[in-house]
Design an enzyme around this catalytic site. Structure first.
Site, PDB file in Angstrom:
ATOM      1  N   GLY A   8       3.749  -5.946  -7.294  1.00 35.59           N
ATOM      2  CA  GLY A   8       3.013  -5.355  -5.985  1.00 35.59           C
ATOM      3  C   GLY A   8       2.609  -6.376  -5.155  1.00 35.59           C
ATOM      4  N   SER A   9       3.075  -7.712  -5.125  1.00 40.20           N
ATOM      5  CA  SER A   9       2.596  -8.921  -4.538  1.00 40.20           C
ATOM      6  C   SER A   9       2.905  -8.663  -2.794  1.00 40.20           C
ATOM      7  CB  SER A   9       3.123 -10.295  -4.928  1.00 40.20           C
ATOM      8  OG  SER A   9       4.204 -10.503  -4.728  1.00 40.20           O
ATOM      9  N   ASN A  10       3.945  -7.944  -2.640  1.00 39.24           N
ATOM     10  CA  ASN A  10       4.263  -7.864  -1.240  1.00 39.24           C
ATOM     11  C   ASN A  10       3.507  -6.555  -0.922  1.00 39.24           C
ATOM     12  OD1 ASN A  10       7.064  -9.381  -0.037  1.00 39.24           O
ATOM     13  ND2 ASN A  10       7.388  -8.981  -2.169  1.00 39.24           N
ATOM     14  N   LEU A  60      17.458   4.348  -6.155  1.00 39.21           N
ATOM     15  CA  LEU A  60      18.069   4.956  -4.942  1.00 39.21           C
ATOM     16  C   LEU A  60      17.450   5.951  -4.366  1.00 39.21           C
ATOM     17  CD1 LEU A  60      20.944   3.612  -3.891  1.00 39.21           C
ATOM     18  CD2 LEU A  60      21.944   5.413  -5.120  1.00 39.21           C
ATOM     19  N   ILE A  61      17.306   5.738  -2.922  1.00 33.57           N
ATOM     20  CA  ILE A  61      16.545   6.749  -2.186  1.00 33.57           C
ATOM     21  C   ILE A  61      17.423   7.930  -2.148  1.00 33.57           C
ATOM     22  CG2 ILE A  61      15.611   7.325  -0.106  1.00 33.57           C
ATOM     23  CD1 ILE A  61      14.049   5.169  -1.703  1.00 33.57           C
ATOM     24  N   ASN A  65      13.753  -1.819   3.235  1.00 34.16           N
ATOM     25  CA  ASN A  65      13.632  -2.435   1.781  1.00 34.16           C
ATOM     26  C   ASN A  65      13.606  -4.067   2.077  1.00 34.16           C
ATOM     27  OD1 ASN A  65      13.828  -2.811  -0.989  1.00 34.16           O
ATOM     28  ND2 ASN A  65      16.034  -3.316  -0.727  1.00 34.16           N
ATOM     29  N   HIS A  76      14.750  -7.603  -0.017  1.00 37.00           N
ATOM     30  CA  HIS A  76      15.708  -8.060  -1.007  1.00 37.00           C
ATOM     31  C   HIS A  76      15.644  -9.820  -1.092  1.00 37.00           C
ATOM     32  CE1 HIS A  76      18.925  -7.583  -3.892  1.00 37.00           C
ATOM     33  NE2 HIS A  76      19.496  -8.813  -3.363  1.00 37.00           N
TER      34      HIS A  76
HETATM   35  C1  GAR Z   1      10.338  -8.900  -4.532  1.00 33.40           C
HETATM   36  O1  GAR Z   1      10.803 -10.197  -4.652  1.00 33.40           O
HETATM   37  C2  GAR Z   1      11.442  -7.948  -3.795  1.00 33.40           C
HETATM   38  O2  GAR Z   1      12.403  -8.816  -2.953  1.00 33.40           O
HETATM   39  C3  GAR Z   1      12.274  -7.647  -5.141  1.00 33.40           C
HETATM   40  O3  GAR Z   1      11.395  -7.259  -6.164  1.00 33.40           O
HETATM   41  C4  GAR Z   1      10.392  -8.234  -5.860  1.00 33.40           C
HETATM   42  C5  GAR Z   1       9.090  -7.545  -5.959  1.00 33.40           C
HETATM   43  O4  GAR Z   1       7.830  -8.307  -5.863  1.00 33.40           O
HETATM   44  N1  GAR Z   1      13.204  -6.493  -4.837  1.00 33.40           N
HETATM   45  C6  GAR Z   1      14.409  -6.355  -5.222  1.00 33.40           C
HETATM   46  O5  GAR Z   1      14.913  -7.382  -5.888  1.00 33.40           O
HETATM   47  C7  GAR Z   1      15.090  -5.121  -4.653  1.00 33.40           C
HETATM   48  N2  GAR Z   1      16.601  -5.247  -5.116  1.00 33.40           N
HETATM   49  P1  GAR Z   1       6.491  -7.741  -5.653  1.00 33.40           P
HETATM   50  O6  GAR Z   1       6.368  -6.518  -6.706  1.00 33.40           O
HETATM   51  O7  GAR Z   1       5.665  -8.790  -6.248  1.00 33.40           O
HETATM   52  O8  GAR Z   1       6.325  -7.313  -4.333  1.00 33.40           O
END
Ligand code: GAR
Length: 194
Positions: free
Chosen positions: A15-17, A90-91, A105, A107
């Protein structure tokens, strides 16, 4: 004064984003993170939500794919934008229909390359590295019924140096995600007119 827009974040991992988005909208009051949803009861993102006193909801496959409970929850909360941040399922159609062009989303690569089912996190970065790419990036896109294939909203690129390892590639992608995702979300909620 216009209404504060309400964001729901779906996340399965660290969950850093999500954290960056929460922090961004603590400063910018145009929007707020109203809820964080996860399919994993042990996801660290839930702890981050608690630290910021953001409500959470944990669900399983049955609830997500076979009921309208999540749609009803988001509608009751008057959610304007649904943000996936490291969410890998998938949603379902009911959610797509309830929030047309209001689910996005992020990616960690330059779609349409290195996307699709099973392509997430380090699987993406490793594939990029193994292919000998000299650049990669991030993609923010609308979500539809096929993995990683909705219309692209924004992409940012970074260079891969010959001696960049997996950690470095992951780091460069994450820096770009943290920089741009909150900013793009702010633009989208500003334009949503709801
Ligand atoms: C992020 O890098 C995001 O782009 C990726 O998961 C990570 C989550 O990081 N998502 C995917 O690869 C989707 N296909 P976070 O939990 O630290 O935010």
């Amino acid at each position: 004064m216009t209404k504060t827009k309400r964001i729901a974040i779906f996340a399965s991992g660290s969950g850093s984003n999500a954290q960056r988005i929460i922090e961004h909208f603590n400063e910018n009051k145009e929007a707020e993170v109203a809820i964080i949803l996860s399919n994993r009861p042990d996801a660290f993102v839930l702890e981050r939500a608690d630290n910021h006193e953001i409500p959470t909801h944990v669900f399983d496959r049955e609830e997500f794919y076979r009921t309208d409970r999540i749609v009803t929850l988001l509608q009751n909360l008057q959610i304007d934008l649904v943000v996936l941040a490291g969410f890998l399922w998938l949603i379902p159609q009911n959610l797509l229909e309830a929030f047309p062009r209001r689910i996005i989303n992020i990616h960690p690569a330059l779609l349409p390359k290195y996307g699709g089912k099973g392509m997430y996190g380090d699987f993406v970065h490793r594939a990029v590295m193994d292919a000998g790419e000299t650049e990669s990036g991030i993609t923010i896109h609308y979500v539809n019924e096929v993995y990683d294939s909705g219309d692209i909203i924004y992409q940012a690129h970074f260079k891969i140096e010959p001696d960049d390892n997996l950690d470095m590639i992951r780091y460069k992608a994450q820096q770009l995600e943290h920089l741009h995702y909150p900013r793009i979300i702010q633009k989208l909620v500003a334009g949503s007119g709801q």
